[in-house]
Design an enzyme around this catalytic site. Structure first.
Site, PDB file in Angstrom:
ATOM      1  N   ILE A  12       0.844  -1.202   0.000  1.00 29.51           N
ATOM      2  CA  ILE A  12       0.000   0.000   0.000  1.00 29.51           C
ATOM      3  C   ILE A  12       0.882   1.255   0.000  1.00 29.51           C
ATOM      4  O   ILE A  12       0.590   2.240  -0.680  1.00 29.51           O
ATOM      5  CB  ILE A  12      -0.979  -0.020   1.195  1.00 29.51           C
ATOM      6  CG1 ILE A  12      -1.781  -1.335   1.177  1.00 29.51           C
ATOM      7  CG2 ILE A  12      -1.926   1.172   1.131  1.00 29.51           C
ATOM      8  CD1 ILE A  12      -2.653  -1.559   2.388  1.00 29.51           C
ATOM      9  N   PHE A  72       2.947   3.342   7.081  1.00 25.70           N
ATOM     10  CA  PHE A  72       2.482   2.016   6.651  1.00 25.70           C
ATOM     11  C   PHE A  72       3.319   0.884   7.233  1.00 25.70           C
ATOM     12  O   PHE A  72       2.982  -0.282   7.022  1.00 25.70           O
ATOM     13  CB  PHE A  72       2.548   1.903   5.114  1.00 25.70           C
ATOM     14  CG  PHE A  72       1.681   2.888   4.391  1.00 25.70           C
ATOM     15  CD1 PHE A  72       0.368   2.584   4.082  1.00 25.70           C
ATOM     16  CD2 PHE A  72       2.173   4.130   4.025  1.00 25.70           C
ATOM     17  CE1 PHE A  72      -0.442   3.491   3.412  1.00 25.70           C
ATOM     18  CE2 PHE A  72       1.378   5.043   3.360  1.00 25.70           C
ATOM     19  CZ  PHE A  72       0.069   4.730   3.049  1.00 25.70           C
ATOM     20  N   ALA A  74       4.494  -1.994   9.184  1.00 23.26           N
ATOM     21  CA  ALA A  74       3.846  -2.848  10.186  1.00 23.26           C
ATOM     22  C   ALA A  74       4.086  -4.304   9.841  1.00 23.26           C
ATOM     23  O   ALA A  74       4.315  -4.659   8.679  1.00 23.26           O
ATOM     24  CB  ALA A  74       2.337  -2.593  10.209  1.00 23.26           C
ATOM     25  N   SER A 116      -6.590  -0.845  10.687  1.00 17.98           N
ATOM     26  CA  SER A 116      -7.153  -2.074  10.125  1.00 17.98           C
ATOM     27  C   SER A 116      -8.543  -2.348  10.685  1.00 17.98           C
ATOM     28  O   SER A 116      -8.823  -2.060  11.866  1.00 17.98           O
ATOM     29  CB  SER A 116      -6.223  -3.228  10.501  1.00 17.98           C
ATOM     30  OG  SER A 116      -6.878  -4.457  10.340  1.00 17.98           O
ATOM     31  N   TYR A 140      -2.287  -8.825  16.209  1.00 15.26           N
ATOM     32  CA  TYR A 140      -2.165  -7.841  15.137  1.00 15.26           C
ATOM     33  C   TYR A 140      -3.228  -6.751  15.301  1.00 15.26           C
ATOM     34  O   TYR A 140      -2.917  -5.551  15.324  1.00 15.26           O
ATOM     35  CB  TYR A 140      -2.290  -8.515  13.761  1.00 15.26           C
ATOM     36  CG  TYR A 140      -2.461  -7.525  12.650  1.00 15.26           C
ATOM     37  CD1 TYR A 140      -1.459  -6.606  12.364  1.00 15.26           C
ATOM     38  CD2 TYR A 140      -3.646  -7.466  11.906  1.00 15.26           C
ATOM     39  CE1 TYR A 140      -1.628  -5.657  11.367  1.00 15.26           C
ATOM     40  CE2 TYR A 140      -3.811  -6.529  10.909  1.00 15.26           C
ATOM     41  CZ  TYR A 140      -2.806  -5.632  10.643  1.00 15.26           C
ATOM     42  OH  TYR A 140      -2.977  -4.679   9.655  1.00 15.26           O
ATOM     43  N   LYS A 144      -2.802  -2.602  16.407  1.00 15.16           N
ATOM     44  CA  LYS A 144      -3.309  -1.447  15.651  1.00 15.16           C
ATOM     45  C   LYS A 144      -4.192  -0.574  16.551  1.00 15.16           C
ATOM     46  O   LYS A 144      -4.144   0.655  16.477  1.00 15.16           O
ATOM     47  CB  LYS A 144      -4.094  -1.917  14.425  1.00 15.16           C
ATOM     48  CG  LYS A 144      -3.218  -2.499  13.325  1.00 15.16           C
ATOM     49  CD  LYS A 144      -2.389  -1.416  12.670  1.00 15.16           C
ATOM     50  CE  LYS A 144      -1.478  -1.937  11.584  1.00 15.16           C
ATOM     51  NZ  LYS A 144      -0.648  -0.897  10.968  1.00 15.16           N
ATOM     52  N   LEU A 189      -6.194 -13.641   0.196  1.00 14.73           N
ATOM     53  CA  LEU A 189      -7.025 -14.476  -0.668  1.00 14.73           C
ATOM     54  C   LEU A 189      -6.787 -14.231  -2.159  1.00 14.73           C
ATOM     55  O   LEU A 189      -6.509 -15.184  -2.905  1.00 14.73           O
ATOM     56  CB  LEU A 189      -8.510 -14.250  -0.328  1.00 14.73           C
ATOM     57  CG  LEU A 189      -9.486 -15.046  -1.193  1.00 14.73           C
ATOM     58  CD1 LEU A 189      -9.280 -16.541  -0.997  1.00 14.73           C
ATOM     59  CD2 LEU A 189     -10.929 -14.657  -0.883  1.00 14.73           C
TER      60      LEU A 189
HETATM   61  N1  UDP Z   1      -8.717 -17.099   2.741  1.00 13.60           N
HETATM   62  C1  UDP Z   1      -8.777 -18.400   2.261  1.00 13.60           C
HETATM   63  N2  UDP Z   1      -7.644 -18.929   1.699  1.00 13.60           N
HETATM   64  C2  UDP Z   1      -6.475 -18.242   1.583  1.00 13.60           C
HETATM   65  C3  UDP Z   1      -6.440 -16.917   2.066  1.00 13.60           C
HETATM   66  C4  UDP Z   1      -7.578 -16.373   2.654  1.00 13.60           C
HETATM   67  O1  UDP Z   1      -9.795 -19.067   2.345  1.00 13.60           O
HETATM   68  O2  UDP Z   1      -5.487 -18.781   1.077  1.00 13.60           O
HETATM   69  C5  UDP Z   1      -9.911 -16.507   3.325  1.00 13.60           C
HETATM   70  C6  UDP Z   1      -9.728 -16.073   4.771  1.00 13.60           C
HETATM   71  O3  UDP Z   1     -10.043 -17.128   5.645  1.00 13.60           O
HETATM   72  C7  UDP Z   1     -10.702 -14.908   4.871  1.00 13.60           C
HETATM   73  C8  UDP Z   1     -10.708 -14.314   3.470  1.00 13.60           C
HETATM   74  O4  UDP Z   1     -10.206 -15.338   2.611  1.00 13.60           O
HETATM   75  O5  UDP Z   1     -11.989 -15.376   5.148  1.00 13.60           O
HETATM   76  C9  UDP Z   1      -9.832 -13.075   3.339  1.00 13.60           C
HETATM   77  O6  UDP Z   1      -8.570 -13.395   3.910  1.00 13.60           O
HETATM   78  P1  UDP Z   1      -7.318 -12.453   3.719  1.00 13.60           P
HETATM   79  O7  UDP Z   1      -6.155 -13.144   4.367  1.00 13.60           O
HETATM   80  O8  UDP Z   1      -7.157 -12.083   2.278  1.00 13.60           O
HETATM   81  O9  UDP Z   1      -7.675 -11.125   4.491  1.00 13.60           O
HETATM   82  P2  UDP Z   1      -8.166 -10.881   6.007  1.00 13.60           P
HETATM   83  O10 UDP Z   1      -9.659 -10.778   5.925  1.00 13.60           O
HETATM   84  O11 UDP Z   1      -7.688 -12.009   6.853  1.00 13.60           O
HETATM   85  O12 UDP Z   1      -7.542  -9.585   6.345  1.00 13.60           O
END
Ligand code: UDP
Length: 324
Positions: A12, A72, A74, A116, A140, A144, A189
């Site tokens: 970011i 940023f 962290a 966050s 975490y 924050k 994700l």
């Molecule tokens: N997630 C998943 N598989 C992955 C990464 C994330 O199923 O490999 C799911 C995770 O459990 C959450 C959503 O995707 O429900 C978003 O996760 P991410 O880590 O991207 O962001 P967060 O919401 O944790 O900040």
């Protein structure tokens, strides 16, 4: 304006540096390159310094007159924060304190802080506004929230004006694919979905299919990284007329499940996303969707990237351009 972007070699922060430069501002990036990338620093001078190393921080401020700091730096991995909480409190709380003290000593009075949505913990239901109770469920999120508390106290004691921006799920990349999301240990994700599609990562693991959501997978609010950067600029403008410490949510206000993200990625890439069902991940709330009404009303911010497919497409263009 001369701006210090702490963590400007990261995902970011590098988008922030680019936006500041596009507006004609002078940018200095402070980064220890522990997770950031020197090649992402394309819009300002890089000062290699660590917020936990006081002499290096002092050297970064010496002889400079910054008008504002964007913070940023962290550690941001939830699971790692549960396993190694001291590291998180050190980087995110002590590191922030060190930065604030350097700002105080050098007469820099405006800060925009990267916070966050995880400060809210497990939301009761529906859209989360800033007045929702803050009950983080992992170190975490707690780190924050502690930093936000310090900012509130610093406003009273030292006249430090700040905006904490509570991001929901940052996603996407610049339209020209010159910078994007690149973590050595990728947990997010959308990058994991795209790496699975490209074969540069394993099949996606869906962390839990038994949540109390319509399709059983977790729902999140994905907001484009360029919209996040834009909100920081508007937050700084806001501080000129509104001294004190403020907090705003940043999200699109629409939730998408993990399965919906997979489906959208299939449409964007024209390929099947390989996936396996896996157990729930510790600390994940079933649903986290922002009410960004306050940011819209007070900052005049509204996201330009509102469609999930467009956001994924920008990330896809960047991922495809990488050597992996
Ligand atoms: N997630 C998943 N598989 C992955 C990464 C994330 O199923 O490999 C799911 C995770 O459990 C959450 C959503 O995707 O429900 C978003 O996760 P991410 O880590 O991207 O962001 P967060 O919401 O944790 O900040």
């Amino acid at each position: 304006m001369k701006a210090l972007v702490c963590g400007g070699a990261g995902y970011i922060g590098s988008h922030m540096a680019r936006l500041l430069a596009a507006h004609g501002h002078e940018v200095v990036v402070l980064d220890d390159l522990s997770t950031g990338h020197a090649q992402a620093v394309q819009w300002g001078r890089l000062v290699e310094a660590d917020v936990l190393n006081l002499p290096s921080l002092e050297a970064a401020f010496a002889g400079q007159r910054f008008d504002a700091v964007f913070h940023f730096c962290a550690r941001s991995l939830v699971a790692e924060s549960i396993a190694r909480p001291y590291d998180y409190y050190a980087s995110n709380v002590v590191g922030t304190l060190n930065l604030l003290e350097a700002m105080r000593r050098h007469g820099v009075r405006r800060l925009v802080f990267s916070s966050s949505a995880s400060v809210y913990g497990q939301p009761a239901s529906g859209m989360v506004g800033e007045d929702h109770p803050t009950q983080p469920t992992h170190p975490y999120g707690a780190s924050k929230l502690m930093a936000e508390r310090i900012l509130a106290d610093a406003a009273v004691a030292y006249g430090l004006d700040s905006v904490a921006l509570r991001y929901f799920n940052a996603a996407g990349a610049t339209a020209d694919a010159c910078i994007g999301e690149s973590h050595a240990c990728e947990t997010h994700l959308i990058p994991n979905v795209l790496r699975a599609v490209l074969g540069s990562g394993p099949a996606l693991e869906i962390f839990g299919g038994d949540y109390s959501t319509p399709d059983g997978t977790c729902i999140r609010d994905y907001v484009h990284v360029e919209d996040l950067a834009q909100a920081h600029l508007q937050a700084l403008d806001y501080l000129r007329a509104h001294p004190g410490a403020h907090a705003f949510n940043l999200g699109n206000g629409r939730g998408f499940s993990v399965r919906q993200v997979i489906a959208a990625a299939s449409v964007v890439t024209g390929r099947t996303v390989p996936w396996d069902m896996a157990p729930r991940r510790a600390g994940d709330p079933p649903m986290l969707v922002a009410s960004s009404q306050r940011a819209r009303a007070e900052l005049g911010w509204s996201p330009a990237w509102t469609g999930l497919e467009a956001i994924i497409e920008s990330a896809w263009r960047w991922h495809r351009a990488q050597p992996w």
